[in-house]
Design an enzyme around this catalytic site. Sequence first.
Site, PDB file in Angstrom:
ATOM      1  CE  LYS A 152      -4.056   1.970   2.273  1.00  0.00           C
ATOM      2  NZ  LYS A 152      -5.083   1.796   3.330  1.00  0.00           N
TER       3      LYS A 152
ATOM      4  CD  GLU B 173     -19.183  -2.971   9.232  1.00  0.00           C
ATOM      5  OE1 GLU B 173     -18.446  -2.138   8.686  1.00  0.00           O
ATOM      6  OE2 GLU B 173     -19.384  -4.119   8.760  1.00  0.00           O
TER       7      GLU B 173
ATOM      8  NE  ARG C  44     -20.495  -3.171   6.243  1.00  0.00           N
ATOM      9  CZ  ARG C  44     -19.938  -3.735   5.169  1.00  0.00           C
ATOM     10  NH1 ARG C  44     -20.241  -3.286   3.970  1.00  0.00           N
ATOM     11  NH2 ARG C  44     -19.086  -4.728   5.293  1.00  0.00           N
TER      12      ARG C  44
END
Length: 595
Positions: free
Chosen positions: A248, A336, A364
Site C-alpha cells: 500500500k 459490523e 450493515r
Amino acid sequence: MSNSLLNTINDPSDLRSLPPDQLEDLAAELRRFIIDIVATKEGHLGASLGVVELTIALHYIFNTPDDKLVWDVGHQAYGHKILTGRRDIFDTNRQLDGISGFPKRSESIYDTFGTGHSSTSISAALGMAMASKMQGISDRRHIAVIGDASIAAGMAFEALNHTGVSDANLLIILNDNAIGIDPSVGALKNYLTRIKEYPNHRAPNIIKALNIDYTGPIDGHDLPLLLKELERIKKLEGPHFLHLITTKGKGLKKAEEDQVRYHAPGRFDARTGKLIPENTEGLPPRFQDVFGKTVTELAGYNDKITAITPAMPTGSSLNIMMKTYPDRAFDVGIAEQHAVTLAAGMAESGMIPFCNIYSTFLQRAYDQVIHDVALQDLPVIFCLDRAGLVGHDGATHHGIFDLAFLRCIPNLIIFAPRNVVELRNILYTASKGLAHPIAIRYPRGRGRITEWEKPFNTIAIGKGDILRKGNKIALVTIGNMAYNVQDALSQLTKEELQAVSHYDLRFLKPLDTKMLHEVFLEHRAVITVEDGVVHGGMGSALLEFAAEHGYKTPVFLKGIPDTFIEHGNVKELFRIAEIDEMSLAQELKQLLAKM
C-alpha cells in the site's frame, strides 16, 4: 506530460494497443499522476498506488467493459478511473459536481458496480457471472478485486461459500497488503501472513478447501508476471482465486512507511510526500477525539468498561484506549454485525460495552441492533461517529439515515449531543449504567468549544433544552444543527428575533413530551431542523406527536430531502439541503413576513 504515454490513453482499447514493454513506463506515469493530483485535491492515496500494476494488467488482458470488473470498496480505483476516460477530469475527484471518489455506475460503463462499503465485490461479481451463464454468454469474464481486510468480513465468506459450488466464470483477486485503513487483524490475517512467509507450507489451503482454484501468492507489482498469470486464468472456466502481494502506498516512500496516515493523508508535497500540516492551534477538538479521550478516562475509573470498533480504531480515535487498555479495547476487523453482537454478549455478562461504529456502517448491522440488542434490552452503548453529512466521501458514507432507522426500534434511547461537552457528559452518563441500550450520534469534524475537559455532569434521559424563547415560531433542532440555527438567528433583526424560540430536542427517544407540549401550545408555527433524512426522522416524530395530541400548528420540516446527496464539502452540502444558516434565515424571514 504532453508526450506521455498516459495522455494517449482515453479508454482501455488505447491501453491494449501498447506493446507490453511500454506498460511499466505507463505504470510509473500513472502512479505519478495520482500522486500529483491527490497531493493538492486530497483523497484516498495509498490504496490506489498499491494497485497501479494490477489496474493496468486487468484492463490490458480483459476486454473491459464487456468483461466485468468490480473493485471492492473502491478506495483503490483511482487508476481505473484515469484509464477509463476520466483522466482529464480526475482533478474534480470528490469535489462538488465532480467525479465520485468511488466506482459509480451512473458515472461510467466501466464502473460495473457501485462500491463504497467493503466486502460486496465477490457477491456482486458472482451474481453477474451467474447471470451471464443463464443468458448464454459463455465468453464473458468477471473479476472481483478484494483486499485482505475486506475478505475477512462475513459477507465475503458467504460469497466464497457460494462460489465454491458454482460453475461461474469468476476470478477473485486478493490484493493482500496486510492493511485496510488500519492494519488488518484476526486469524485470517495471520493465516495469510503464514502463506506469504512460507508459500510451500503444508497447512490446508482455505480457498482450495472451498473448491475454488487457487494461485499464488505472487508479486502484485511484477507486471510481466501479472500479465502472464491473468492471460492463463482468462482461458480457464469456472471460479479462480489469485493471491497477490502488494505494498500500500507503493512508489511514494512516505506512504509506504506510514500506511495508516497515507490512506487519506490530506494535502502533501507531491515530490517528497511530506504532509502539509493543518494549523490546529487553538481550534476546538474533533468529536472523535473527545470520544476517544473520554472513554479512555472513564475506563480508568471503571474496569467493566470495554470498547469495540469494526476496523476503524484510528478513524474513531478508539486507538487512544487501545494503547492505554489493550485488554479492554478491540478492533474486530470489518465485521459490523459481529461487533454489535459481541457487544451484546459483553453486556449480558455485566460489562459496559461502548460499540463505536460510523453511522453509515451501522446500516450493515441493523438486524443485530434489533434482534441481539434491543429485543433483549441489553445496555450496549452505540457511539455513531460521522453522523449527518460527511462531505467528500459522498452518498455511500453520509450518516443521514440513522435517526429514521433507529427511532422505530423499541427499548432504544437515541441522543445527539449539541456540542463536545454534551458528548463527554452523555458518555459519562451511559457509563454509570442505563436500563436500555443507547445510540449516541455525533458528526465528523470539530466542535465549537475549546474548553471541554470539565467535571462530568449526568444528563437526564429524555430531557431537551430551551435555548431561547420567542412568541411566534418554534425552531426545534437535534444535535449540532443547533449551531446552524444559531448562526441563522444572527441574521435576523432584533424585532424578528423576539418572535423566535429555539429548542434543542437532544433525545429523539424518549421524547421530551413536556417540552413539546410547550412548543405546540405557545407558537403559531414549528420548524424542525435535522441533518438526517426528513422522511422518518425527527420532524416526522414531531408530526406524529402533533397528530396524537390533536395540535393543528403547521410544522415545516428541514433536513435531507428524499434523494441521495452526492459529494462536496459539508457547507456546500448543507446549502444543497437548505439547512445552512443563510437558507434557514431566509425561511424564517419569509415565514415571519407572512405572519
